[in-house]
Design a protein around this motif. Structure first.
Motif: not given
Length: 354
Positions: A81, A33, A108
């Motif tokens: 992702s 990600q 993330n």
């Protein structure tokens, strides 16, 4: 030679070329990600578009412009992702057009509060790859800003995104009394207005009162990097002007991506990567970070840059990348480390297909 702490470089940085469809597009195959996505349409004169998870989706800034952040639902709409999702904006998803994208992984998240500096920042950091995205608000006078890396940043790209302003670039090879601007072709300039003649520490960087880094009440985004043996290196070299026996630059890994800027003279910012050409060496194609130009070559169809197991070689007389006696800065990220500490045991070479 030191072992690399990163076994698989593509878990932290990856090139991802793609073709637009003019509608909603899920770009997959990045391998993680991403938190910073830099996109350039190769076949048209359009701006580079940069997106990050700290400022949030649908919010774009350009490496080649002074423009403030713009927001639109047709821009990048999600960090996924294994890649990212795009709307139908022509600069990033024109039907049938080809695009380069460069992707970096931070934490993330949209960031957490960092109070290491006198000015509180919002930081998303990857402690392994030594990359952080830092958001802060200017004060107008010299201040420190926490970056979260845990090591001294070797380079930083800073943009005022709440209003129009040139980029400010720090690179350790030119030091704390000099700066570059990503959106221009100028060489490095001197002045204390950017870094207050102060080298970053393992916890903070210093900004002075120049509008490029610290206008009161304006919002800034900074992309900060530390060197990681076997994965990333930000350093300098001197060109030799020879296309046959060109300058070799050792990095300790096979590069997947190289950004080059002549700091001693006027020249464009040159980007090349392993995905831009069908033949592995030389990589004959490039893009210019400070212009909206289409993909081009290094001065001729046979000139370019060799990506070697332990560095890169300039096979060109292009003054932007290998002018005789000119000084160049570079930013390089690995496709695989030259040596890696695999499970605490034997080294893995760059050719190991990790």
């Amino acid at each position: 030679m030191a072992y690399s702490s990163i076994i698989k470089s593509s878990e932290y940085f990856n090139n991802k070329p793609y073709t637009g469809n003019g509608s909603t597009l899920n770009v997959t195959g990045v391998g993680f990600q991403p938190d910073w996505v830099w996109i350039k349409r190769e076949d048209a004169t359009v701006d580079h578009e940069l997106y990050d998870a700290v400022r949030g989706v649908q919010k774009e800034i350009g490496s080649n412009t002074t423009a403030a952040e713009t927001s639109d639902p047709s821009f990048l709409t999600a960090f996924d992702s294994d890649g990212f999702t795009l709307g139908n904006h022509g600069g990033i998803n024109n039907n049938g057009s080809t695009f380069s994208s460069w992707n970096w992984k931070a934490a993330n998240t949209s960031g957490t509060s960092n109070t290491d500096g006198a000015t509180t920042s919002t930081v998303s950091v990857n402690a392994t790859s030594k990359f952080s995205i830092v958001k802060y608000t200017g004060t107008g006078s010299a201040t420190t800003v926490g970056h979260g890396l845990g090591v001294v940043p070797q380079t930083m790209f800073i943009k005022k995104y709440s209003n129009s302003e040139s980029w400010a670039v720090y690179h350790s090879a030119i030091g704390n009394t000099h700066f570059l601007q990503l959106n221009t072709n100028g060489g490095d300039s001197s002045g204390s207005g950017f870094w207050n003649n102060t080298t970053p520490t393992s916890s903070v960087f210093t900004v002075n009162s120049d509008g490029g880094v610290n206008t009161p009440g304006e919002d800034y985004i900074a992309y900060c990097f530390g060197n990681v043996p076997g994965f990333s290196l930000f350093s300098e070299f001197i060109g030799n002007g020879n296309a046959t026996n060109g300058t070799f630059v050792p990095t300790g890994f096979k590069p997947a991506y190289v950004l080059i800027k002549c700091s001693s003279h006027t020249a464009n910012w040159l980007i090349t990567d392993a995905a831009m050409t069908s033949s592995p060496n030389p990589c004959t194609q490039l893009l210019e970070a400070n212009t909206s130009d289409t993909e081009d070559n290094w001065g001729s169809s046979s000139a370019g840059l060799d990506l070697n197991a332990n560095g890169f070689t300039l096979k060109t007389t292009n003054s932007g990348g290998n002018g005789d006696t000119k000084k160049y800065l570079y930013w390089a990220f690995a496709t695989n480390p030259f040596v890696a500490n695999v499970g605490g045991g034997l080294p893995a070479t760059a050719g190991r297909g990790l």
